[in-house]
Design an enzyme around this catalytic site. Structure first.
Site, PDB file in Angstrom:
ATOM      1  CG  HIS A   8      27.463 -15.943  24.542  1.00 30.35           C
ATOM      2  ND1 HIS A   8      26.552 -16.914  24.858  1.00 30.35           N
ATOM      3  CD2 HIS A   8      26.749 -14.898  24.070  1.00 30.35           C
ATOM      4  CE1 HIS A   8      25.338 -16.482  24.593  1.00 30.35           C
ATOM      5  NE2 HIS A   8      25.428 -15.245  24.116  1.00 30.35           N
TER       6      HIS A   8
ATOM      7  CE1 TYR B 167      35.978 -11.630  33.198  1.00 28.97           C
ATOM      8  CE2 TYR B 167      34.846 -10.463  31.426  1.00 28.97           C
ATOM      9  CZ  TYR B 167      34.817 -11.300  32.530  1.00 28.97           C
ATOM     10  OH  TYR B 167      33.626 -11.805  32.981  1.00 28.97           O
TER      11      TYR B 167
ATOM     12  CG  ASN C 234      33.975 -14.930  31.144  1.00 31.39           C
ATOM     13  OD1 ASN C 234      34.185 -16.078  30.755  1.00 31.39           O
ATOM     14  ND2 ASN C 234      33.141 -14.644  32.126  1.00 31.39           N
ATOM     15  CE1 TYR C 235      33.662  -9.459  27.603  1.00 30.60           C
ATOM     16  CE2 TYR C 235      35.096  -7.655  28.246  1.00 30.60           C
ATOM     17  CZ  TYR C 235      33.833  -8.195  28.123  1.00 30.60           C
ATOM     18  OH  TYR C 235      32.732  -7.459  28.513  1.00 30.60           O
TER      19      TYR C 235
ATOM     20  CB  SER D  10      26.924 -23.268  29.172  1.00 31.02           C
ATOM     21  OG  SER D  10      27.334 -24.323  30.016  1.00 31.02           O
TER      22      SER D  10
ATOM     23  N   GLY E 230      29.806 -21.143  31.123  1.00 28.52           N
ATOM     24  CA  GLY E 230      31.050 -20.463  30.754  1.00 28.52           C
ATOM     25  C   GLY E 230      31.232 -19.148  31.497  1.00 28.52           C
TER      26      GLY E 230
ATOM     27  CE1 TYR F 193      32.697  -7.486  31.831  1.00 28.24           C
ATOM     28  CE2 TYR F 193      31.352  -5.641  32.534  1.00 28.24           C
ATOM     29  CZ  TYR F 193      32.061  -6.286  31.552  1.00 28.24           C
ATOM     30  OH  TYR F 193      32.128  -5.765  30.293  1.00 28.24           O
TER      31      TYR F 193
ATOM     32  N   GLY G  83      25.576 -17.986  28.684  1.00 22.54           N
ATOM     33  CA  GLY G  83      25.316 -19.180  29.487  1.00 22.54           C
ATOM     34  C   GLY G  83      25.983 -19.121  30.855  1.00 22.54           C
TER      35      GLY G  83
ATOM     36  CB  SER H 228      32.120 -23.719  23.957  1.00 20.80           C
ATOM     37  OG  SER H 228      31.476 -22.771  23.144  1.00 20.80           O
TER      38      SER H 228
END
Ligand code: FDA
Length: 530
Positions: A107, A467, A469-470, A104, A179, A186, A176, A113
């Site tokens: 990042h 986390y 997303n990290y 998306s 993702g 957050y 995006g 991705s």
């Protein structure tokens, strides 16, 4: 014809069915398959022979660490314009055994991705850049947003309709929605409204069978899993229905920085004792960074109110910071995103729409994450300060997001993102570098891993939380092609999802038992238990 000869074509057909690719150029058959479903589809397929292939691939690579000649590249990039294109891509990828990596905003911290750690993997990138429509409905305070839209595009679309509506997601405009929300998401409103995935009320997903599902048809288990259980795992999210939140027409921001000589370490220490207990209209985030030799403790904040209200609150709750009026600035909530992203104060709101801005320029980076439940002692911060001084580290440090407020009220099992009550703040340990080459990268990676090691006594344990997303492949991963192993995945899965990991595995087993959607850190199905 004898029986053996008669069965030969059947065997070939079976072989093709089972093993798919028989050509040395699998994409040709994949393309034929796509054309079979839609004769106009090839104009949105970019093979390596296409002159736009490299620029298209690179345009959403947000970590230059994965933009080298050695980085494994996709066989092709597919840019769907409508949902039927995604359905066709799934059907043809399955038939021809080409792995899909959906992108998306691009990042992903480990570049998953658009790349892989496995040089021999045959994969395509399904890039959702053309699916970014956003419809805001002010009366119901909701918005449908397609997954290929960026946070900046979402915030701009909301601001175009109302100055007093917002969405509680991240603070960098080009991230995006696909993702970001799949991994949690957050931002500056987390203490008041939780994270992005907490505020999703419906979604449109294409599953492994190519079916288009909404919340009612996918069922509550899958709807639970896609809100934070990680991307590229349960299906392809085409759109999210978001519950918008109210914000005042004017909010206040400040940034205050101190060096060690100016009580930076003491302030940091004090900050930990107050941040999670502040009223939830106020978030004070912090960072400890080294930028070309200068080490700074910085505090930046969003207050859902006026400068006067903020000054009074800070005098009462965190007087040590010595906040002054001239440190503060008022603006709309949408503009606060540009402020946090470092844009000049007079930047137009349209800057939110710029998909080309880069957070790190040509600098490569690696991030890791932690959660802090007890304040770190002053001696601990002194050690971090020393680590930041180590020779060879050009830029790096810690970025801290304070918790408490709404984050403590939401149960850990509400969605897969489990980091709730008991956390004072979230830590991101990060290193940036501009030098090319493996040797330089190893130096910075080793420094970062040393900092992470140093943090061990001060952060969450059993599991050491992280986390999603990290994304950090250091904490564990599936095989290079994404082949999962439940037992091994449990270790990194517990860090990201705590006790929600097993429910995620159950959902994965139910919706994608053959593990079609996968990458190096996707949830494996139970059949992978060895
Ligand atoms: P990308 O396209 O790389 O996708 C990430 C993962 O999700 C991949 O596995 C991908 O395959 C999968 N995926 C993507 N689209 C999907 C879809 N439609 N359906 C299913 N799976 C999909 N985080 C945060 O919480 N707050 C913040 O403020 C920031 N800020 C920030 C700034 C910068 C500069 C970076 C590099 C990163 C952040 N992040 C962040 C982290 C960010 O939330 C995380 O990297 C997201 O996964 C990025 O989503 P993208 O769609 O941009 O990435």
């Amino acid at each position: 014809m004898d029986t053996a000869h008669r069965s030969f074509p059947i065997l070939v057909a079976l072989f093709v069915l089972l093993f798919g690719v028989t050509s040395s150029q699998p994409y040709e058959e994949f393309l034929q398959c796509l054309e079979f479903h839609d004769s106009n589809i090839t104009s949105i397929v970019y093979t390596r022979a296409n002159s736009s292939f490299s620029s298209l691939l690179e345009s959403s690579i947000r970590n230059p660490r994965f933009d080298t000649s050695a980085t494994p590249k996709p066989l092709l990039i597919f840019t769907p314009r409508q949902i039927s294109h995604i359905q066709s891509a799934i059907r043809c990828s399955r038939a021809h055994r080409i792995q899909i990596r959906v992108r998306s905003g691009g990042h992903d911290y480990e570049g998953l991705s658009y790349s892989t750690i496995s040089p021999s993997l045959t994969f395509l990138v399904l890039d959702l850049r053309n699916l970014r429509a956003i419809q805001v409905d002010v009366p119901s305070k909701t918005a449908w947003a397609q997954a290929g839209a960026t946070l900046g595009e979402l915030y701009y679309a909301i601001a175009a309709e109302s100055r007093t509506l917002a969405f509680p997601a991240g603070m960098w405009p080009t991230v995006g929605l696909g993702g970001h929300i799949s991994g949690g998401g957050y931002g500056s409103l987390l203490r008041k409204h939780g994270i992005a995935a907490d505020n999703v009320v419906d979604a449109q997903v294409v599953d492994v069978e190519g079916r288009i599902l909404d919340r009612a048809s996918m069922g509550e288990d899958l709807f639970w899993a896609i809100r934070g259980g990680g991307g590229n795992t349960f299906g392809i999210v085409v759109a999210w229905k978001l519950s918008l939140v109210s914000v005042p027409p004017t909010v206040t921001l400040f940034t205050v920085s101190r060096t060690a000589q100016h009580k930076g370490i003491e302030l940091f220490h004090r900050w930990q004792h107050v941040v999670d207990k502040l009223p939830d209209d106020l978030i004070v985030m912090a960072s400890l960074s080294r930028d070309n030799g200068t080490i700074l403790a910085s505090f930046n904040s969003l207050y859902l109110g006026s400068i006067e209200g903020l000054i009074l609150m800070m005098e009462a709750k965190f007087p040590d910071l010595g906040l002054r009026r001239e440190n503060c600035v008022e603006m709309s909530w949408a503009k606060s995103i540009l402020y946090f992203a470092g844009f000049p104060l007079n930047s137009p709101l349209e800057s939110l729409l710029d998909r080309t801005i880069s957070a790190t320029g040509s600098a490569k980076f690696k991030g890791k994450s932690d959660y802090v439940k007890e304040p770190i002692p002053i001696s601990g911060f002194e050690g971090i300060w020393e680590k930041l001084k180590e020779v060879g580290v050009q830029t790096g440090g810690l970025i801290l997001a304070s918790y408490g407020g709404k984050m403590s009220e939401i149960p850990e099992s509400s969605i897969p993102f489990p980091h709730r009550a008991g956390n004072i703040y979230q830590v991101e340990e990060v290193a940036f570098w501009v030098e090319d080459g493996v040797e330089a990268a190893d130096g910075y990676l080793n420094w970062l891993r040393g900092l992470y090691e140093y943090m061990t006594p001060y952060v969450s344990k059993n599991p050491r939380e992280a986390y999603a997303n990290y994304r950090d492949l250091d904490i564990g991963r599936n095989g290079g092609g994404g082949e999962g192993d439940y037992r091994r995945a449990r270790s990194w899965g517990s860090s990201y999802y705590k006790n929600n990991f097993d429910r995620l595995v159950r959902v994965k087993t139910a919706v994608d038992p053959a593990n079609f959607f996968r990458n190096e850190q996707s949830i494996p199905p139970l059949s992978s238990w060895r």
